[in-house]
Design a protein around this motif. Structure first.
Motif, PDB file in Angstrom:
ATOM      1  N   LYS A  78      54.493  33.384  41.984  1.00 18.38           N
ATOM      2  CA  LYS A  78      53.027  33.106  42.348  1.00 18.38           C
ATOM      3  C   LYS A  78      52.114  34.271  42.351  1.00 18.38           C
ATOM      4  N   LEU A  81      51.259  34.670  38.678  1.00 15.26           N
ATOM      5  CA  LEU A  81      49.907  33.625  38.282  1.00 15.26           C
ATOM      6  C   LEU A  81      48.701  33.814  38.987  1.00 15.26           C
ATOM      7  N   SER A  82      48.660  34.564  40.054  1.00 13.02           N
ATOM      8  CA  SER A  82      47.543  35.061  40.745  1.00 13.02           C
ATOM      9  C   SER A  82      46.882  36.248  39.921  1.00 13.02           C
ATOM     10  N   ALA A  84      47.297  36.643  36.671  1.00 10.70           N
ATOM     11  CA  ALA A  84      46.929  36.125  35.389  1.00 10.70           C
ATOM     12  C   ALA A  84      45.641  35.247  35.509  1.00 10.70           C
ATOM     13  N   ARG A  85      45.469  34.627  36.509  1.00 10.03           N
ATOM     14  CA  ARG A  85      44.243  34.038  36.967  1.00 10.03           C
ATOM     15  C   ARG A  85      43.054  34.883  37.061  1.00 10.03           C
ATOM     16  N   THR A  86      43.246  35.845  38.005  1.00  3.63           N
ATOM     17  CA  THR A  86      42.290  37.111  37.789  1.00  3.63           C
ATOM     18  C   THR A  86      41.912  37.626  36.537  1.00  3.63           C
ATOM     19  N   LEU A  88      42.336  36.352  33.748  1.00  2.00           N
ATOM     20  CA  LEU A  88      41.660  35.313  32.806  1.00  2.00           C
ATOM     21  C   LEU A  88      40.261  35.369  33.138  1.00  2.00           C
ATOM     22  N   ALA A  89      39.793  35.144  34.288  1.00  4.87           N
ATOM     23  CA  ALA A  89      38.582  35.215  34.742  1.00  4.87           C
ATOM     24  C   ALA A  89      37.587  36.133  34.259  1.00  4.87           C
ATOM     25  N   GLN A  92      37.173  35.934  30.732  1.00  8.08           N
ATOM     26  CA  GLN A  92      36.226  35.141  30.181  1.00  8.08           C
ATOM     27  C   GLN A  92      34.909  35.726  30.478  1.00  8.08           C
TER      28      GLN A  92
END
Length: 130
Positions: A78, A81-82, A84-86, A88-89, A92
């Motif tokens: 978890k 994942l957090s 990785a999401r940060t 990724l944002a 982007q």
């Protein structure tokens, strides 16, 4: 783990008939073959139950260790994942900024134009190809 002693609960001979008191000391008479067989059966059952109990305790311990391991792994995943999401944002946003600098449509602009005109896609041409 302790061993259960059932010898206090075993009946010996006619002195243990209903209404009589249970002798505290073992009988001085040798056990008959029937009594010996019953005693052997009870002891075999006792040993089987103790072995089954040890096996079940080992299984419970293994499952608890596995649960703890999976809980730790889940928490780490978890967290990954957090992160990785940060990441990724942020990537982007950086990609959109670079596209705007070069005059190319951003991903959001491409997606909105695809919704407006179905079947039509923007084609990006790399201006820096040699």
């Amino acid at each position: 783990m302790g061993v259960i002693d059932f010898s206090l609960y075993l009946r010996r001979g006619p002195a243990c008939s209903p209404g009589s008191e249970v002798p505290l000391a073992p009988s001085s008479l040798p056990p008959t073959s029937s009594e010996q067989h019953n005693l052997t059966t009870v002891l075999d059952q006792k040993n089987y139950i103790e072995e089954l109990n040890r096996h079940l305790n080992a299984t419970v311990s293994n499952l608890q260790a596995r649960l703890e391991s999976l809980t730790t792994t889940n928490a780490l995943m978890k967290e990954d994942l957090s992160i990785a999401r940060t990441s990724l944002a942020a990537l982007q946003d950086e990609n959109d900024a670079l596209r705007q600098e070069r005059g190319l449509p951003t991903i959001a602009q491409q997606q909105s134009s695809e919704r407006e005109v179905p079947g039509c896609q923007l084609v990006c041409v790399d201006a820096f190809r040699t």
